[in-house]
Design a protein around this motif. Structure first.
Motif, PDB file in Angstrom:
ATOM      1  N   ASP A  83       0.916  -1.238  -0.032  1.00 12.28           N
ATOM      2  CA  ASP A  83      -0.022  -0.174  -0.099  1.00 12.28           C
ATOM      3  C   ASP A  83       0.822   1.201  -0.054  1.00 12.28           C
ATOM      4  O   ASP A  83       2.022   1.337   0.555  1.00 12.28           O
ATOM      5  N   TYR A  84       0.403   2.309  -0.605  1.00 10.93           N
ATOM      6  CA  TYR A  84       1.194   3.524  -0.657  1.00 10.93           C
ATOM      7  C   TYR A  84       0.350   4.815   0.041  1.00 10.93           C
ATOM      8  O   TYR A  84      -1.181   4.869  -0.241  1.00 10.93           O
ATOM      9  N   HIS A  85       0.740   5.258   0.972  1.00  9.67           N
ATOM     10  CA  HIS A  85       0.083   6.377   1.777  1.00  9.67           C
ATOM     11  C   HIS A  85       0.655   7.742   1.504  1.00  9.67           C
ATOM     12  O   HIS A  85       0.275   8.608   2.550  1.00  9.67           O
ATOM     13  N   GLY A  86       1.328   7.917   0.491  1.00 11.88           N
ATOM     14  CA  GLY A  86       1.773   9.521   0.256  1.00 11.88           C
ATOM     15  C   GLY A  86       0.794  10.403   0.459  1.00 11.88           C
ATOM     16  O   GLY A  86      -0.424  10.252  -0.318  1.00 11.88           O
ATOM     17  N   ASN A  87       0.896  11.576   0.952  1.00 13.40           N
ATOM     18  CA  ASN A  87      -0.028  12.758   0.803  1.00 13.40           C
ATOM     19  C   ASN A  87       0.437  13.723  -0.320  1.00 13.40           C
ATOM     20  O   ASN A  87       1.427  14.172  -0.169  1.00 13.40           O
ATOM     21  N   PRO A  88      -0.645  13.871  -1.074  1.00 14.46           N
ATOM     22  CA  PRO A  88      -0.251  14.792  -2.323  1.00 14.46           C
ATOM     23  C   PRO A  88       0.090  16.114  -1.778  1.00 14.46           C
ATOM     24  O   PRO A  88       0.713  17.082  -2.600  1.00 14.46           O
ATOM     25  N   VAL A  89      -0.373  16.614  -0.662  1.00 14.88           N
ATOM     26  CA  VAL A  89       0.041  18.249  -0.285  1.00 14.88           C
ATOM     27  C   VAL A  89       1.570  18.262   0.351  1.00 14.88           C
ATOM     28  O   VAL A  89       2.314  18.911  -0.296  1.00 14.88           O
ATOM     29  N   SER A  90       2.037  16.834   0.648  1.00 16.07           N
ATOM     30  CA  SER A  90       3.480  16.755   1.034  1.00 16.07           C
ATOM     31  C   SER A  90       4.486  16.793  -0.349  1.00 16.07           C
ATOM     32  O   SER A  90       5.516  17.363  -0.567  1.00 16.07           O
ATOM     33  N   SER A 143       3.612   0.440   2.901  1.00 12.26           N
ATOM     34  CA  SER A 143       3.117  -0.475   3.879  1.00 12.26           C
ATOM     35  C   SER A 143       3.065  -1.734   3.272  1.00 12.26           C
ATOM     36  O   SER A 143       2.498  -1.851   2.022  1.00 12.26           O
ATOM     37  N   TYR A 144       3.333  -3.108   4.057  1.00 12.55           N
ATOM     38  CA  TYR A 144       2.905  -4.539   3.561  1.00 12.55           C
ATOM     39  C   TYR A 144       2.088  -4.948   4.770  1.00 12.55           C
ATOM     40  O   TYR A 144       2.574  -5.204   5.880  1.00 12.55           O
ATOM     41  N   ARG A 145       0.926  -5.627   4.289  1.00 14.28           N
ATOM     42  CA  ARG A 145      -0.120  -6.253   5.425  1.00 14.28           C
ATOM     43  C   ARG A 145      -0.134  -5.154   6.550  1.00 14.28           C
ATOM     44  O   ARG A 145      -0.400  -5.634   7.827  1.00 14.28           O
ATOM     45  N   GLY A 146      -0.422  -3.931   6.302  1.00 10.25           N
ATOM     46  CA  GLY A 146      -0.540  -2.860   7.301  1.00 10.25           C
ATOM     47  C   GLY A 146       0.656  -2.628   8.171  1.00 10.25           C
ATOM     48  O   GLY A 146       0.571  -1.761   9.111  1.00 10.25           O
ATOM     49  N   SER A 349       3.880  -0.611  13.693  1.00  9.79           N
ATOM     50  CA  SER A 349       2.609   0.200  13.621  1.00  9.79           C
ATOM     51  C   SER A 349       2.926   1.779  14.174  1.00  9.79           C
ATOM     52  O   SER A 349       2.387   2.690  13.849  1.00  9.79           O
ATOM     53  N   ALA A 350       3.920   1.778  14.834  1.00 15.84           N
ATOM     54  CA  ALA A 350       4.390   3.226  15.596  1.00 15.84           C
ATOM     55  C   ALA A 350       5.735   3.876  15.100  1.00 15.84           C
ATOM     56  O   ALA A 350       5.803   4.750  15.549  1.00 15.84           O
TER      57      ALA A 350
END
Length: 365
Positions: A83-90, A143-146, A349-350
């Motif tokens: 999964d990719y969690h990038g923020n477009p604003v950043s 991430s991979y599997r969360g 996770s942290a």
């Protein structure tokens, strides 16, 4: 004669069978799989291109997130996808900073040579920081599997590997280039982590020099064969008719250009195999089996497709090459992956807390 009956002596109880030690079969190799399709990605690519043009490039940050999410969602290994969690604003902030730096460099150079030199020096010194932040952004938002990836490398390490070693390679006329590239890949891979588990890199400097020698040797050898082959034909033609023939000269030039172009997929193949065959995640290993012939065929036909469709084949070309590169990789687990994932989950996770404002500068690694 008396018949006697031999009575058997009381026998010892038969020993209980010793239980055999349970042998756990080694985990099977887990190939990477890419399920993306050119027809699906074409729609994403077309919309991204149109909106980026209409917004004068502002939408390109959101376009990048859509593109990477599609690539990551369709990449899987051991029945789990990324999964990719990038923020477009950043991403947009990073691009604005890059544009400002380039503008300062341009206008300073136009105003005064000394100011231009100072701006160039500022750009050079800022380079390691930009790459360092880009590496942090890319891994933290994957991430991979969360479980998130991360990058623990320091700014000082980035300065050594992205400034000092390239400068030494330049002043050595390229003789230290393989060493500089080995240091760069070692820093990039060995400082990465998945949850609580760190990657490690074991590619030696000698292996990088060997790859460069193989690549240059094949390329130069091909050039010699082309020169000798066409040169011989032209000399024969000259002896017969007094004219070497312009057609053969054109064919020789095209052959030299085509062979030099084939050096690109050769380098791509050698480097991917070298880097990933020497990368580990904890005790788990990776294996890359890219083949030069297959890579060259994909790259060559991609260029033909893009040329004859006036660029419309571009998303299909990207999917074809990406699929081959990903599916050439295999994860070789040293133990059960479920236990490995569970042990990495709590810490992962942290990790990276407070890094949500990281900037991405679109630096290709």
């Amino acid at each position: 004669m008396n018949d006697t009956i031999d009575l058997p002596f009381p026998s010892e109880p038969a020993p209980e069978p010793v239980p055999r030690a349970s042998i756990t079969p080694p985990p099977s190799p887990q190939p990477f799989v890419f399920s993306g399709r050119g027809s699906e990605y074409f729609r994403i690519w077309a919309v991204n291109l149109l909106l980026s043009i209409l917004t004068l490039g502002i939408y390109s940050a959101w376009a990048k997130v859509r593109r990477l999410r599609y690539f990551y969602d369709n990449t899987s290994v051991a029945e789990g996808s990324f999964d990719y969690h990038g923020n477009p604003v950043s991403i947009l902030k990073g691009r604005i900073i890059a544009v400002v730096l380039l503008a300062v460099y341009h206008f300073a150079g136009a105003a005064n040579p000394l100011l231009g030199l100072a701006a160039a020096l500022m750009m050079v010194l800022a380079g390691p920081w930009l790459i360092w932040r880009s590496l942090q952004f890319k891994l933290y938002n994957t991430s991979y599997r969360g479980i998130r990836f991360g990058f623990r490398g320091s700014l000082g390490g980035a300065a050594r590997n992205f400034l000092m070693w390239p400068m030494l390679a330049s002043v050595s006329l390229g003789l230290l280039a393989p060493l500089a590239y080995q240091r760069f890949k070692r820093y990039q891979h060995s400082e990465a982590r998945f949850g609580a588990t760190h990657f490690s890199f074991h590619g030696s400097v000698g292996a990088f020099y060997k790859a460069v020698v193989i690549g240059l040797g094949l390329w130069l050898g091909g050039l010699v064969v082309i020169f000798v082959g066409f040169g011989g034909l032209m000399l024969i033609e000259l002896a017969k008719s007094g004219d070497m023939g312009g057609g053969k000269l054109v064919l020789m030039s095209l052959s030299l250009y085509a062979w030099s172009f084939l050096a690109i997929p050769l380098w791509m193949t050698l480097m991917q195999n070298l880097v990933w065959n020497n990368t580990r995640l904890g005790e788990h290993r990776f294996q890359s089996r890219m083949r030069w012939g297959r890579t060259a065929f994909i790259v060559f036909t991609n260029i033909l497709g893009i040329t004859f469709t006036l660029g419309l084949f571009t998303p299909f070309a990207q999917i074809r090459l990406l699929r081959y590169r990903i599916e050439s990789l295999t994860l070789l687990p040293a133990s059960g992956l479920d236990d490995f994932i569970a042990s990495s989950e709590a810490h992962g996770s942290a990790t990276g807390e407070g890094l949500g404002d990281l900037l991405d500068f679109d630096l290709s690694m």
